[in-house]
Scaffold this motif. Structure first.
Motif, PDB file in Angstrom:
ATOM      1  N   CYS A 398       0.842  -1.212   0.000  1.00 37.52           N
ATOM      2  CA  CYS A 398       0.000   0.000   0.000  1.00 37.52           C
ATOM      3  C   CYS A 398       0.869   1.251   0.000  1.00 37.52           C
ATOM      4  N   LEU A 399       2.014   1.154   0.703  1.00 39.98           N
ATOM      5  CA  LEU A 399       2.875   2.344   0.846  1.00 39.98           C
ATOM      6  C   LEU A 399       3.541   2.754  -0.467  1.00 39.98           C
ATOM      7  N   ARG A 400       3.398   1.881  -1.498  1.00 36.01           N
ATOM      8  CA  ARG A 400       3.944   2.259  -2.809  1.00 36.01           C
ATOM      9  C   ARG A 400       3.064   3.313  -3.488  1.00 36.01           C
ATOM     10  N   HIS A 401       1.803   3.496  -3.006  1.00 35.54           N
ATOM     11  CA  HIS A 401       0.832   4.204  -3.841  1.00 35.54           C
ATOM     12  C   HIS A 401       0.228   5.500  -3.312  1.00 35.54           C
ATOM     13  N   PRO A 402       0.502   5.966  -2.082  1.00 37.33           N
ATOM     14  CA  PRO A 402      -0.259   7.117  -1.579  1.00 37.33           C
ATOM     15  C   PRO A 402      -0.081   8.378  -2.406  1.00 37.33           C
ATOM     16  N   GLY A 403       1.049   8.530  -3.100  1.00 28.93           N
ATOM     17  CA  GLY A 403       1.288   9.744  -3.880  1.00 28.93           C
ATOM     18  C   GLY A 403       1.450  10.937  -2.963  1.00 28.93           C
ATOM     19  N   ALA A 404       1.278  12.122  -3.544  1.00 24.23           N
ATOM     20  CA  ALA A 404       1.522  13.344  -2.783  1.00 24.23           C
ATOM     21  C   ALA A 404       0.360  13.722  -1.883  1.00 24.23           C
ATOM     22  N   ARG A 405      -0.853  13.208  -2.174  1.00 25.39           N
ATOM     23  CA  ARG A 405      -2.050  13.701  -1.487  1.00 25.39           C
ATOM     24  C   ARG A 405      -2.473  12.873  -0.276  1.00 25.39           C
ATOM     25  N   PHE A 406      -2.020  11.616  -0.218  1.00 18.41           N
ATOM     26  CA  PHE A 406      -2.520  10.732   0.843  1.00 18.41           C
ATOM     27  C   PHE A 406      -1.381  10.177   1.685  1.00 18.41           C
ATOM     28  N   THR A 407      -1.780   9.706   2.875  1.00 20.65           N
ATOM     29  CA  THR A 407      -0.832   8.953   3.692  1.00 20.65           C
ATOM     30  C   THR A 407      -1.566   7.718   4.227  1.00 20.65           C
ATOM     31  N   LEU A 408      -0.892   6.582   4.248  1.00 20.48           N
ATOM     32  CA  LEU A 408      -1.515   5.362   4.786  1.00 20.48           C
ATOM     33  C   LEU A 408      -1.455   5.438   6.301  1.00 20.48           C
ATOM     34  N   THR A 409      -2.608   5.519   6.981  1.00 22.90           N
ATOM     35  CA  THR A 409      -2.569   5.709   8.438  1.00 22.90           C
ATOM     36  C   THR A 409      -2.770   4.411   9.205  1.00 22.90           C
ATOM     37  N   THR A 410      -3.556   3.507   8.671  1.00 22.44           N
ATOM     38  CA  THR A 410      -3.819   2.280   9.425  1.00 22.44           C
ATOM     39  C   THR A 410      -4.288   1.167   8.491  1.00 22.44           C
ATOM     40  N   LEU A 411      -4.022  -0.057   8.898  1.00 25.41           N
ATOM     41  CA  LEU A 411      -4.635  -1.227   8.255  1.00 25.41           C
ATOM     42  C   LEU A 411      -5.447  -1.916   9.336  1.00 25.41           C
ATOM     43  N   SER A 412      -6.659  -2.272   9.008  1.00 25.03           N
ATOM     44  CA  SER A 412      -7.447  -3.041   9.978  1.00 25.03           C
ATOM     45  C   SER A 412      -8.017  -4.267   9.285  1.00 25.03           C
ATOM     46  N   ASN A 413      -8.389  -5.239  10.105  1.00 24.87           N
ATOM     47  CA  ASN A 413      -8.941  -6.466   9.566  1.00 24.87           C
ATOM     48  C   ASN A 413     -10.134  -6.836  10.439  1.00 24.87           C
ATOM     49  N   ARG A 414     -11.283  -6.971   9.828  1.00 26.88           N
ATOM     50  CA  ARG A 414     -12.549  -7.187  10.547  1.00 26.88           C
ATOM     51  C   ARG A 414     -12.731  -6.111  11.634  1.00 26.88           C
ATOM     52  N   GLY A 415     -12.285  -4.890  11.337  1.00 28.91           N
ATOM     53  CA  GLY A 415     -12.527  -3.768  12.246  1.00 28.91           C
ATOM     54  C   GLY A 415     -11.474  -3.593  13.324  1.00 28.91           C
ATOM     55  N   THR A 416     -10.441  -4.459  13.354  1.00 31.26           N
ATOM     56  CA  THR A 416      -9.402  -4.347  14.380  1.00 31.26           C
ATOM     57  C   THR A 416      -8.092  -3.911  13.733  1.00 31.26           C
ATOM     58  N   GLN A 417      -7.452  -2.903  14.317  1.00 28.92           N
ATOM     59  CA  GLN A 417      -6.191  -2.425  13.731  1.00 28.92           C
ATOM     60  C   GLN A 417      -5.103  -3.505  13.829  1.00 28.92           C
ATOM     61  N   VAL A 418      -4.406  -3.727  12.703  1.00 31.42           N
ATOM     62  CA  VAL A 418      -3.302  -4.706  12.700  1.00 31.42           C
ATOM     63  C   VAL A 418      -1.999  -4.078  12.218  1.00 31.42           C
ATOM     64  N   TRP A 419      -2.026  -2.841  11.780  1.00 32.26           N
ATOM     65  CA  TRP A 419      -0.834  -2.092  11.349  1.00 32.26           C
ATOM     66  C   TRP A 419      -1.119  -0.619  11.516  1.00 32.26           C
ATOM     67  N   PRO A 420      -0.265   0.260  11.977  1.00 30.52           N
ATOM     68  CA  PRO A 420       1.152   0.021  12.284  1.00 30.52           C
ATOM     69  C   PRO A 420       1.369  -0.740  13.587  1.00 30.52           C
ATOM     70  N   THR A 421       0.381  -0.775  14.473  1.00 27.67           N
ATOM     71  CA  THR A 421       0.536  -1.595  15.672  1.00 27.67           C
ATOM     72  C   THR A 421      -0.638  -2.542  15.750  1.00 27.67           C
ATOM     73  N   GLY A 422      -0.503  -3.566  16.538  1.00 31.51           N
ATOM     74  CA  GLY A 422      -1.581  -4.534  16.704  1.00 31.51           C
ATOM     75  C   GLY A 422      -1.113  -5.648  17.607  1.00 31.51           C
ATOM     76  N   SER A 423      -1.874  -6.722  17.645  1.00 38.65           N
ATOM     77  CA  SER A 423      -1.486  -7.877  18.462  1.00 38.65           C
ATOM     78  C   SER A 423      -1.467  -9.109  17.563  1.00 38.65           C
ATOM     79  N   LEU A 424      -0.413  -9.924  17.715  1.00 34.76           N
ATOM     80  CA  LEU A 424      -0.326 -11.140  16.900  1.00 34.76           C
ATOM     81  C   LEU A 424      -1.433 -12.131  17.237  1.00 34.76           C
ATOM     82  N   PHE A 425      -2.167 -11.852  18.319  1.00 36.71           N
ATOM     83  CA  PHE A 425      -3.275 -12.740  18.672  1.00 36.71           C
ATOM     84  C   PHE A 425      -4.544 -12.433  17.863  1.00 36.71           C
TER      85      PHE A 425
END
Ligand code: NAD
Length: 482
Positions: A398-425
């Protein structure tokens, strides 16, 4: 006065004939135009479950009295019952649950009378049936809750509660979790409550309501809910007063209203003439009062209550040590009790004052849009991307594509944040939500679509949602843990 009648499937024709027979015996001033709706109409090839003539008749007469109808399974057709409520914008579903003598329940035995009115929003919520598979593993349902839809429904609720002198009107919701959808419903409730200062208005989380209804139902009076929660809570309330056989239901709209029993077609007992017609009869009484036919409604209701007090019962309820009667005998007992009053809860009457219910045919669709909405800006976008890779790998792509206008702030999965921080559980499914937020200044839809184009070089984009802001209010939720 003429109304449309659809007898329905299964026990529908038996109980509808019974109720119309009771109406006739009481001198109800109505005539009927019978319309073709139900399973047999689906079977004849009409995909909506009703003929065009039926639709025209109902739209001309404005009132539909209907028996239960079966939706054919596995044919890809939608429920005729839900379709009818939605197509004709019967936005408020009103169900009244009251203790009846002769219908033993835990509460009647404890001497605790119950009278609850459940008002369920009837059009929106998951009942839109807007569902999609995002991947082979992941299905989503869009739960639309709209401000004008809530306002239309809740205005009816407050108006009705005020007219019936309600002790209390309660909004049940899950706004602690669904802050935007149920939050909107609750906001509308609180907004309208200020126009009715004489009504005691409060709110409750729906799971707490479920428990309190079972423990102390007598503390509640009128309860307003969104569609799905209202569906579940109204069946719970039916259980409190003896089952679905005793629950009437009215689907109220500005132009067209539908009155029906709460239960289904009971295929297991269809054709045996043992069905209990009480739910449809009580729904019919709501319809008579809606039409201003007060006298006959009171005569029939008092006779019904007297009959139940006498211990007359069909096979589905009542004293098991006395023999049940067949449906026609049950009706005959009610008719023979016309003019008699029950020992308790007799219904007061008033002269008939017939209401013109014929709707004016609209020339176009009515648009429900709020006036003066707060200014809208786009803060970014949530892209729902398919991947079974680790969050770090997805983030790198994802970080290959934000361009000048956007920034990748979070990735979540089923509503739970897994990046930039998260739990391996945290367990992940194969759809990630990649949140791209603006770097500075609001972004445009075109810039969002350009971003989608870039990201799609690495992923299948299953869906996207704009991150909108209205005035100072954020119009999107944060991921759990964000
Ligand atoms: P159901 O309500 O038809 O039956 C559940 C149980 O309750 C059965 O044992 C039945 O015999 C009994 N029962 C229901 N009504 C009764 C009555 N008046 N008197 C005595 N006993 C009664 O529920 P179901 O079996 O889940 O559904 C059967 C069909 O009805 C399905 O096709 C469903 O889609 C349809 N349905 C229609 C409506 C409606 O028209 N509004 C509502 C619910 C279900």
């Amino acid at each position: 006065m003429k109304i449309a009648v659809a007898k329905g499937d299964g026990i529908g024709p038996e109980i509808m004939d019974t109720v119309l027979h009771i109406f006739e015996a009481a001198g109800v001033p109505l005539t009927y135009e019978f319309v073709e709706m139900g399973k047999w109409v689906f079977d004849k090839g009409f995909s909506t479950g009703m003929t065009p003539e039926a639709q025209q008749t109902i739209e001309r007469l404005g009132i539909l009295f209907k028996g239960p109808m079966e939706t054919p399974k596995g044919k890809g057709v939608k429920s005729i019952n839900v379709t009818a409520r939605k197509v004709w914008n019967t936005y408020a579903n009103k169900r009244v649950f009251q203790s009846l003598h002769g219908v033993d329940t835990v509460f009647s035995k404890a001497g605790i009378p119950i009278r609850l009115t459940i008002l369920r929003e009837n059009i929106e919520d998951t009942y839109g049936g807007i569902e999609h598979m995002l991947t082979g593993d992941v299905a989503v349902s869009r739960r639309m809750i709209t401000r004008p839809g809530c306002m239309q429904f809740l205005r009816y609720c407050f108006d009705m509660a005020s007219k019936q002198g309600a002790r209390r009107i309660t909004c049940a919701h899950k706004a602690n979790i669904m802050k935007l959808t149920d939050g909107l419903f609750l906001d509308c409730f609180n907004e309208i409550a200020t126009e009715y200062p004489h009504l005691k208005a409060d709110d409750i989380i729906v799971d707490d309501l479920a428990m309190k209804l079972v423990i102390k139902p007598h503390e509640f009076d009128v309860i307003c809910l969104t569609n799905l929660q209202g569906d579940i809570v109204s069946d719970l309330c039916a259980g409190l007063v003896g089952g679905l056989g005793f629950a009437p239901s009215a689907n109220i709209g500005d132009a067209i209203s539908i009155f029906e029993a709460v239960h289904g077609t009971a295929p297991d007992i269809a054709g045996k003439h043992i069905a209990n017609p009480t739910s449809l009869l009580l729904s019919g009484l709501m319809m008579l009062r809606h039409l201003g036919i007060w006298e006959q409604a009171a005569t029939i209701e008092n006779a019904l209550l007297h009959t139940l007090e006498q211990g007359v019962h069909t096979g589905d309820f009542g004293d098991k040590t006395t023999a049940p009667v067949m449906t026609p005998e049950f009706a005959a007992a009610i008719i023979s009790n016309f003019g008699k009053l029950p020992a308790t809860n007799a219904v007061a009457t008033q002269p008939n004052h017939l209401v013109d219910h014929h709707p004016a045919k609209p020339k176009e669709y009515q648009m429900l849009v709020s006036e003066n909405p707060a200014p809208e800006t786009i803060n970014g976008v949530d892209l729902f991307v398919e991947s079974a890779e680790q969050p770090g790998v997805v983030a790198d792509k994802c970080l290959r594509h934000p361009g000048a206008r956007f920034t990748l702030t979070t990735l979540s999965n089923r509503g739970t944040q897994v990046w930039p921080t998260g739990s391996l559980f945290t367990n992940c499914a194969n759809v990630y939500t990649a949140r791209f937020e603006k770097k500075e200044g609001p972004v445009t839809v075109q810039e969002v679509l350009d971003l989608c184009g870039r990201v799609s070089a690495d992923f299948k984009i299953c869906s996207y949602e704009l991150l909108l802001q209205y005035g100072n209010t954020r119009g999107y939720s944060l991921a759990q843990g964000q």
